[in-house]
Enzyme design. Structure first.
Site, PDB file in Angstrom:
ATOM      1  N   CYS A 129     -96.616  40.270 -13.944  1.00 22.31           N
ATOM      2  CA  CYS A 129     -97.965  40.849 -13.949  1.00 22.31           C
ATOM      3  C   CYS A 129     -98.020  42.120 -13.112  1.00 22.31           C
ATOM      4  O   CYS A 129     -98.707  43.083 -13.469  1.00 22.31           O
ATOM      5  CB  CYS A 129     -98.980  39.825 -13.460  1.00 22.31           C
ATOM      6  SG  CYS A 129     -99.217  38.462 -14.618  1.00 22.31           S
ATOM      7  N   CYS A 187     -97.707  37.672  -9.997  1.00 18.03           N
ATOM      8  CA  CYS A 187     -96.258  37.485 -10.043  1.00 18.03           C
ATOM      9  C   CYS A 187     -95.560  38.816 -10.337  1.00 18.03           C
ATOM     10  O   CYS A 187     -96.205  39.850 -10.536  1.00 18.03           O
ATOM     11  CB  CYS A 187     -95.903  36.458 -11.117  1.00 18.03           C
ATOM     12  SG  CYS A 187     -96.180  37.061 -12.804  1.00 18.03           S
ATOM     13  N   GLU A 211    -103.969  37.742 -15.182  1.00 15.63           N
ATOM     14  CA  GLU A 211    -103.863  39.200 -15.055  1.00 15.63           C
ATOM     15  C   GLU A 211    -103.453  39.826 -16.384  1.00 15.63           C
ATOM     16  O   GLU A 211    -103.991  40.855 -16.789  1.00 15.63           O
ATOM     17  CB  GLU A 211    -102.849  39.559 -13.963  1.00 15.63           C
ATOM     18  CG  GLU A 211    -103.186  38.994 -12.589  1.00 15.63           C
ATOM     19  CD  GLU A 211    -102.646  37.585 -12.349  1.00 15.63           C
ATOM     20  OE1 GLU A 211    -102.659  37.166 -11.177  1.00 15.63           O
ATOM     21  OE2 GLU A 211    -102.216  36.896 -13.298  1.00 15.63           O
ATOM     22  N   HIS A 271    -100.746  34.665 -18.296  1.00 13.01           N
ATOM     23  CA  HIS A 271    -101.356  34.733 -16.971  1.00 13.01           C
ATOM     24  C   HIS A 271    -102.717  35.422 -17.043  1.00 13.01           C
ATOM     25  O   HIS A 271    -102.983  36.238 -17.925  1.00 13.01           O
ATOM     26  CB  HIS A 271    -100.445  35.496 -16.018  1.00 13.01           C
ATOM     27  CG  HIS A 271     -99.202  34.750 -15.674  1.00 13.01           C
ATOM     28  ND1 HIS A 271     -98.312  35.189 -14.730  1.00 13.01           N
ATOM     29  CD2 HIS A 271     -98.693  33.572 -16.136  1.00 13.01           C
ATOM     30  CE1 HIS A 271     -97.322  34.341 -14.628  1.00 13.01           C
ATOM     31  NE2 HIS A 271     -97.522  33.340 -15.477  1.00 13.01           N
TER      32      HIS A 271
END
Length: 154
Positions: free
Chosen positions: A102, A99, A73, A71
């Site tokens: 993260c 999410c 992040e 991801h």
């Protein structure tokens, strides 16, 4: 910062949603990230991730444990770590709301707050726990306007 996150997402090579992230501390960028496969692996848009290449085989919200994409992040946090840059006390700007995973990683790294452009929510039965977890950010989790909102957000 959000305009820079929008620019960073152009580098995303995921076949799904393109996400960009910026970590900033004291008004200065310390790291950026976008979603895609790990360093030195085949890019998602070149067939590197089976889940992304075969989306019809995985109903929405499933198969994330098989997805090899990192991801945006996470990439921002990991890029800072790779180059020895402290992220404690920073604020993360992301084109999507982070999410669960993260969120946990940012809390563990000492990120103070999150600003996001597009909403993401977990399944109904997990929403209270998600909200509880995101409430731990001292500077909160806040939705902000995405620059160029009229552009398609793949």
């Amino acid at each position: 910062m959000m305009a820079i996150a929008v620019g960073v997402r152009a580098r995303a090579n995921c076949k799904g949603t393109h996400v960009g992230a910026v970590l900033a501390r004291d008004g200065h960028i310390v790291s950026t990230g976008y979603n895609g496969t790990p360093h030195k692996t085949t890019n998602c848009d070149e067939g590197g991730c089976d889940r992304c290449s075969n989306r019809d085989d995985y109903p929405s919200g499933t198969g994330y444990d098989l997805c090899i994409c990192v991801h945006a992040e996470q990439n921002a946090l990991l890029s800072a770590a790779r180059f020895g840059i402290a992220v404690e006390g920073s604020v993360l700007y992301s084109t999507w709301r982070p999410c669960f995973g993260c969120t946990k990683e940012m809390l563990q790294a000492g990120v103070l707050g999150v600003r996001y452009g597009r909403d993401w929510e977990p399944r109904e039965e997990l929403r209270d726990e998600y909200a509880r977890l995101q409430n731990y950010f001292p500077d909160g989790v806040k939705k902000v306007e995405l620059p160029g909102q009229q552009a398609p957000l793949l």
